[in-house]
Design an enzyme around this catalytic site. Structure first.
Site, PDB file in Angstrom:
ATOM      1  N   TYR A  30      33.113  45.740  63.301  1.00  0.00           N
ATOM      2  CA  TYR A  30      33.714  44.623  62.948  1.00  0.00           C
ATOM      3  C   TYR A  30      34.502  44.100  64.363  1.00  0.00           C
ATOM      4  CZ  TYR A  30      32.149  45.330  58.206  1.00  0.00           C
ATOM      5  OH  TYR A  30      31.380  45.546  57.208  1.00  0.00           O
TER       6      TYR A  30
ATOM      7  N   HIS B 188      41.724  47.956  60.747  1.00  0.00           N
ATOM      8  CA  HIS B 188      40.155  47.998  60.565  1.00  0.00           C
ATOM      9  C   HIS B 188      39.776  47.960  62.198  1.00  0.00           C
ATOM     10  CE1 HIS B 188      36.082  49.016  59.444  1.00  0.00           C
ATOM     11  NE2 HIS B 188      36.231  48.045  58.210  1.00  0.00           N
TER      12      HIS B 188
ATOM     13  N   ASN C 109      33.502  50.482  62.293  1.00  0.00           N
ATOM     14  CA  ASN C 109      32.152  50.037  61.520  1.00  0.00           C
ATOM     15  C   ASN C 109      31.672  48.474  61.966  1.00  0.00           C
ATOM     16  OD1 ASN C 109      32.772  52.084  60.172  1.00  0.00           O
ATOM     17  ND2 ASN C 109      33.379  51.182  58.123  1.00  0.00           N
TER      18      ASN C 109
ATOM     19  N   THR D  87      35.226  48.241  50.036  1.00  0.00           N
ATOM     20  CA  THR D  87      35.033  46.877  49.816  1.00  0.00           C
ATOM     21  C   THR D  87      34.463  46.812  48.478  1.00  0.00           C
ATOM     22  OG1 THR D  87      34.967  46.030  52.041  1.00  0.00           O
ATOM     23  CG2 THR D  87      33.745  44.927  50.406  1.00  0.00           C
TER      24      THR D  87
ATOM     25  N   ASN E  64      25.927  47.885  61.899  1.00  0.00           N
ATOM     26  CA  ASN E  64      25.761  46.454  62.743  1.00  0.00           C
ATOM     27  C   ASN E  64      26.295  46.494  64.261  1.00  0.00           C
ATOM     28  OD1 ASN E  64      25.115  44.798  60.484  1.00  0.00           O
ATOM     29  ND2 ASN E  64      27.251  44.829  59.860  1.00  0.00           N
TER      30      ASN E  64
HETATM   31  C1  FNR Z   1      32.802  51.308  52.509  1.00  0.00           C
HETATM   32  N1  FNR Z   1      33.520  51.694  53.468  1.00  0.00           N
HETATM   33  C2  FNR Z   1      34.388  51.138  54.064  1.00  0.00           C
HETATM   34  N2  FNR Z   1      35.009  51.329  55.298  1.00  0.00           N
HETATM   35  C3  FNR Z   1      36.120  50.652  55.537  1.00  0.00           C
HETATM   36  O1  FNR Z   1      36.648  50.836  56.617  1.00  0.00           O
HETATM   37  N3  FNR Z   1      36.597  49.391  54.924  1.00  0.00           N
HETATM   38  C4  FNR Z   1      36.020  49.031  53.827  1.00  0.00           C
HETATM   39  O2  FNR Z   1      36.198  48.182  53.093  1.00  0.00           O
HETATM   40  C5  FNR Z   1      34.883  49.751  53.316  1.00  0.00           C
HETATM   41  N4  FNR Z   1      34.027  49.370  52.441  1.00  0.00           N
HETATM   42  C6  FNR Z   1      32.930  50.270  51.642  1.00  0.00           C
HETATM   43  C7  FNR Z   1      32.323  49.947  50.679  1.00  0.00           C
HETATM   44  C8  FNR Z   1      31.532  50.611  49.993  1.00  0.00           C
HETATM   45  C9  FNR Z   1      30.699  50.250  48.709  1.00  0.00           C
HETATM   46  C10 FNR Z   1      31.297  51.902  50.830  1.00  0.00           C
HETATM   47  C11 FNR Z   1      30.132  52.840  50.037  1.00  0.00           C
HETATM   48  C12 FNR Z   1      31.757  52.189  51.766  1.00  0.00           C
HETATM   49  C13 FNR Z   1      33.229  53.111  54.274  1.00  0.00           C
HETATM   50  C14 FNR Z   1      34.217  54.255  53.402  1.00  0.00           C
HETATM   51  O3  FNR Z   1      35.348  53.994  53.697  1.00  0.00           O
HETATM   52  C15 FNR Z   1      33.659  55.729  54.030  1.00  0.00           C
HETATM   53  O4  FNR Z   1      33.881  55.851  55.302  1.00  0.00           O
HETATM   54  C16 FNR Z   1      32.396  55.889  53.377  1.00  0.00           C
HETATM   55  O5  FNR Z   1      31.914  55.714  52.068  1.00  0.00           O
HETATM   56  C17 FNR Z   1      32.250  57.462  53.903  1.00  0.00           C
HETATM   57  O6  FNR Z   1      32.991  58.225  52.988  1.00  0.00           O
HETATM   58  P1  FNR Z   1      32.482  59.042  51.728  1.00  0.00           P
HETATM   59  O7  FNR Z   1      31.956  58.036  50.793  1.00  0.00           O
HETATM   60  O8  FNR Z   1      31.161  59.857  52.043  1.00  0.00           O
HETATM   61  O9  FNR Z   1      33.382  59.919  51.248  1.00  0.00           O
HETATM   62  C1  8K6 Z   2      27.795  42.165  48.278  1.00  0.00           C
HETATM   63  C2  8K6 Z   2      28.313  42.697  49.637  1.00  0.00           C
HETATM   64  C3  8K6 Z   2      28.739  43.874  49.468  1.00  0.00           C
HETATM   65  C4  8K6 Z   2      29.298  44.303  50.909  1.00  0.00           C
HETATM   66  C5  8K6 Z   2      29.976  45.723  50.980  1.00  0.00           C
HETATM   67  C6  8K6 Z   2      30.089  45.961  52.157  1.00  0.00           C
HETATM   68  C7  8K6 Z   2      30.694  47.402  52.431  1.00  0.00           C
HETATM   69  C8  8K6 Z   2      29.972  48.033  53.427  1.00  0.00           C
HETATM   70  C9  8K6 Z   2      29.339  49.252  52.868  1.00  0.00           C
HETATM   71  C10 8K6 Z   2      27.645  49.133  53.402  1.00  0.00           C
HETATM   72  C11 8K6 Z   2      27.014  50.431  53.425  1.00  0.00           C
HETATM   73  C12 8K6 Z   2      26.820  50.608  54.895  1.00  0.00           C
HETATM   74  C13 8K6 Z   2      25.612  51.505  55.242  1.00  0.00           C
HETATM   75  C14 8K6 Z   2      25.892  52.182  56.596  1.00  0.00           C
HETATM   76  C15 8K6 Z   2      24.720  52.991  57.037  1.00  0.00           C
HETATM   77  C16 8K6 Z   2      24.991  54.352  57.674  1.00  0.00           C
HETATM   78  C17 8K6 Z   2      23.810  54.720  58.111  1.00  0.00           C
HETATM   79  C18 8K6 Z   2      24.120  56.116  58.748  1.00  0.00           C
END
Ligand code: FNR
Ligand code: 8K6
Length: 347
Positions: free
Chosen positions: A179, A174, A177, A27, A234
């Site tokens: 949702y 999706h 996570n 995202t 969440n």
């Molecule tokens: C995510 N992740 C995520 N997962 C998903 O299913 N849909 C999404 O839109 C997003 N968006 C998102 C935004 C940002 C900024 C982060 C950092 C992560 C989770 C992502 O797909 C992935 O599972 C994690 O980042 C862990 O993998 P890496 O980063 O350790 O390779």
């Molecule tokens: C302006 C809002 C931007 C929102 C981006 C949403 C993408 C989700 C990534 C958020 C990070 C999640 C942290 C997960 C916690 C893991 C704990 C083990």
């Protein structure tokens, strides 16, 4: 060693990937105010087309699925047109791209769609506020009626069809996570006592209905799913969730999907009630193509593929920091480290 990652991989008879590195869905909150992908997004995805498969950032199926600012959609003609430019650019460079279909359920906020309430399996609120928007406190959702659930299933299927019209090679639902779909799969968010609650079969019903409706509309070869058997975002875990996924995963295996993908940030994390990591639990309960993810490097992911822990490796944060991730890994060049400030800009 990263040589296992550079072997091609056939998802099925229709879709062949040029290597085993998948760009994870990320995202970025950079769509325009009508939730249409921009030219900057076209360039961002095109730069990463040398991965085996790009999974798009989560893309909402309808307005009340929105929980963050400027996340793209797949429900208007303008959005379909915007995505068509993205998919054409990726295809021109020889890449493949799936759309990740999203409804945030109780993590949605009425602020974004000018609504009165958000829908979820049960009236169970998440604590806290929308990230970076402290004034937006999460609301108590309305438990969806059976008619509303049927409409949600239909809207996922319409969005999947829209994704194919926009030129995507397939869709990843999706289901991870915390949702909407995941909210049905965990006891802490699903308190229903009708045919969508209480038992593993009932709690899996919504997820499977969405999967089946999409397979029906676009075909199993183009349909994939992401799930989080371990609750971590969440969402609260409950020991009874294990039985839900022990029912769901073999049911999914029967559907012969393009792939199944784990949703987890750090796959080194173990869950007591799953008896190990999320990916180990999925591998033990699901026998078809599986994408691992969560804190891997190319080297540790290569090793995991070699040891048959999963078939394909999804890379998230390093792809934000390195548009040229694939060529750097191939040549052994040093990677730029990811940092959160990078989220402010699309590179
Ligand atoms: C995510 N992740 C995520 N997962 C998903 O299913 N849909 C999404 O839109 C997003 N968006 C998102 C935004 C940002 C900024 C982060 C950092 C992560 C989770 C992502 O797909 C992935 O599972 C994690 O980042 C862990 O993998 P890496 O980063 O350790 O390779
Ligand atoms: C302006 C809002 C931007 C929102 C981006 C949403 C993408 C989700 C990534 C958020 C990070 C999640 C942290 C997960 C916690 C893991 C704990 C083990």
């Amino acid at each position: 060693m990263t040589d296992n990652l550079f072997q091609p991989f056939a998802l099925n008879s229709e879709i062949e990937l040029q290597n085993r590195i998948v760009m994870a869905p990320l995202t970025r909150c950079m769509a325009d105010d009508d939730l249409v992908p921009t030219q900057q997004m076209v360039d961002y995805y095109a730069k990463r087309a040398d991965s085996g498969l790009i999974i798009s950032e989560a893309t909402i199926i309808r307005p009340d699925g929105q929980g963050y600012p400027n996340t793209p959609g797949l429900f208007s003609q303008a959005q379909i047109g915007g995505w068509r430019k993205v998919t054409a650019a990726v295809h021109d460079k020889g890449g493949k791209i799936f759309a990740q279909l999203w409804h945030t359920g109780r993590v949605a906020h009425p602020y974004f769609f000018d609504g009165d309430y958000v829908l979820a399996p049960s009236a169970q609120r998440v604590d806290g506020t929308v990230p970076r928007m402290r004034d937006l406190i999460y609301t108590t959702p309305k438990a969806a009626t059976k008619e509303e659930i049927a409409q949600l299933v239909e809207d996922y299927a319409i969005a999947a069809k829209n994704a194919i019209d926009a030129g995507f090679d397939g869709v990843e639902i999706h289901g991870a996570n915390g949702y909407l779909i995941d909210q049905f799969l965990h006891h802490s968010s699903n308190k229903r006592n009708d045919e969508f609650g209480e038992t593993p079969e009932n709690m899996s019903r919504f997820a499977l209905a969405v999967v089946d409706a999409i397979i029906d509309r676009i075909g199993k070869e183009k349909t994939a799913l992401r799930v989080s058997p371990g609750a971590y975002f969440n969402m609260e875990g409950d020991a009874r969730d294990k039985a839900v996924f022990e029912y769901l995963l073999p049911e999914l295996e029967k559907r012969d999907l393009a792939y199944l993908h784990v949703g987890i940030f750090e796959d080194s994390m173990t869950f007591d009630y799953l008896g190990g990591t999320a990916s180990e639990f999925i591998r033990a309960n699901y026998g078809k193509t599986f994408i691992g993810n969560g804190g891997y490097t190319a080297e540790s992911g290569n090793e995991a593929i070699k040891n048959n822990k999963f078939d394909l490796l999804a890379i998230g944060r390093p792809f934000i920091a390195n548009p040229d991730y694939i060529s750097k890994v191939k040549s052994g060049e040093a990677l730029t480290d990811y940092s959160e400030e990078m989220l402010a800009e699309l590179v």
